[in-house]
Design an enzyme around this catalytic site. Structure first.
Site, PDB file in Angstrom:
ATOM      1  CB  CYS A 200      61.907  99.047 -15.479  1.00 37.77           C
ATOM      2  SG  CYS A 200      61.718  98.455 -13.786  1.00 37.77           S
TER       3      CYS A 200
ATOM      4  CB  CYS B 282      78.034  93.424  -7.795  1.00 34.64           C
ATOM      5  SG  CYS B 282      76.707  94.428  -7.097  1.00 34.64           S
TER       6      CYS B 282
HETATM    7 FE1  SF4 Z   1      63.202  99.838 -12.744  1.00 38.97          FE
HETATM    8 FE2  SF4 Z   1      65.354  99.879 -11.138  1.00 38.97          FE
HETATM    9 FE3  SF4 Z   1      64.849 101.937 -12.847  1.00 38.97          FE
HETATM   10 FE4  SF4 Z   1      63.292 101.586 -10.734  1.00 38.97          FE
HETATM   11  S1  SF4 Z   1      65.495 102.058 -10.707  1.00 38.97           S
HETATM   12  S2  SF4 Z   1      62.580 101.999 -12.846  1.00 38.97           S
HETATM   13  S3  SF4 Z   1      63.244  99.353 -10.556  1.00 38.97           S
HETATM   14  S4  SF4 Z   1      65.355  99.841 -13.403  1.00 38.97           S
END
Ligand code: SF4
Ligand code: SAM
Ligand code: DTB
Length: 320
Positions: A57, A132
């Protein structure tokens, strides 16, 4: 003091901080009264998670095993095939889950992935499960497309109070989160929005998160409170655990300020005693994740939770 039972949207930060300061047993008692005004306190809503796209991510959330900014043991993988997700959902349903939550490690949903995500959602919905998803930021059009596919809930957390937010993540703003929540609400999807305790925040920051949630145009339908699962290799991997009683206070105040929300005792049960979890249910929590895994970390297994529910006299929530 009689508990405030009707939902209010004009809570001040100071009022919420004052709730945190109340004697513990008084706070829990007040929260338990509010809980009973809106729910059968013996019922618990059961959700199960699946990471449909793991790791890599681009966001830098300091708590997360899936950010490409940190070296963690999480192995990245591509978006799963829709049928594999539907098969996992069928297994979750057989295990007792009522809602199936599909999580993707994305900053935002890309239109090219929408058809496959929509197929997952409609397939899971067809099994008779609530659906969801948590896929990062959405546009208004994407939210409408997910609603059309059969999406019941969208999870998008504010995570912490506005003043602490940039200590946790810098690749997006609080306002970005609020904008996606608006798109979700406008599309007629129920909102699932909460946060995490145990990231080094103060009690005022915790009150700030609950203040942000309680003053939204509509309270979250589902309000997850996560206890940080510390992930080695992330900036928050060595965070000091929050005291259990403080965690219960967070649940109790969430119950009082968002009285009609289903408050989820979310991540972190793996390291909580049965007694601490029982206190959370007493303080107004009425949902939890089931199944041995959250997204990338461990959750109590089916038999452990079945025993906990039986010993506490809790039943799965009656569905509408
Ligand atoms: Fe990515 Fe969600 Fe993890 Fe943040 S919480 S690094 S947006 S997967
Ligand atoms: N990428 C999407 C997003 O950030 O909205 C969806 C997935 S993200 C993993 C969903 C939520 O899980 C986060 O907002 C955070 O509140 C929670 N979470 C992630 N890692 C966690 C951890 N280590 N401990 C507790 N909660 C965590
Ligand atoms: C939420 O508030 N908690 C869930 C769900 N929404 C998506 C995620 C918890 C993740 C815990 C860390 C992990 O398993 O990676």
């Amino acid at each position: 003091m009689r508990p405030q039972v009707q939902p209010r949207h004009d809570w001040t930060l100071e009022e919420i901080e004052a709730l945190f300061e109340r004697p513990f047993t008084e706070l829990v008692f007040a929260a338990a009264e509010v809980h009973r005004a809106w729910f059968d306190p013996t019922e618990v809503q059961l959700s199960q998670l699946l990471s449909v796209k793991t790791g890599g991510c681009p966001e830098n959330c300091g708590y997360c095993s899936q950010s490409q900014h940190f070296k963690t043991s999480t192995v990245a993988s591509k978006l799963m095939a829709a049928q594999a997700v539907i098969d996992a959902a069928a297994e979750a349903k057989a295990g007792g889950a009522q809602r199936f939550c599909m999580g993707a490690a994305w900053r935002d949903l890309k239109d090219r992935d929408l058809p496959r995500v929509a197929a997952m959602i409609s397939g899971v919905k067809a099994l008779g499960l609530e659906t969801c998803a948590t896929l990062g930021m959405l546009t208004a059009d994407q939210a409408q497309a997910l609603k059309a596919a059969g999406l019941d809930y969208y999870n998008h957390n504010l995570d912490t109070g506005p003043d602490y937010y940039d200590k946790v993540v810098t690749t997006r703003t609080y306002q970005d989160r609020l904008d996606t929540l608006s798109a979700v609400r406008d599309a007629g999807i129920s909102t699932c929005c909460g946060g995490i305790v145990g990231m080094g925040e103060t009690r005022r920051d915790r009150a700030g998160l609950l203040h942000a949630l309680a003053t939204l145009p509509a309270h979250p339908d589902s309000l997850p409170i996560n206890d940080l699962m510390p992930i080695p290799g992330t900036p928050l991997g060595e965070s000091e655990a929050v005291d259990g009683l403080e965690f219960v206070r967070m649940i109790a105040v969430a119950r009082i300020v968002c009285p009609k929300a289903v408050v989820r005792l979310s991540a972190g049960r793996e390291h909580m005693s049965r007694e601490l979890q029982a206190l959370c249910f007493l303080a107004g929590a009425n949902s939890m994740f089931v199944g041995g895994k959250l997204l990338t970390t461990a959750n109590p297994d089916k038999d452990t939770d079945a025993a906990l529910m039986a010993d506490l006299g809790l039943r799965p929530m009656t569905m509408a």
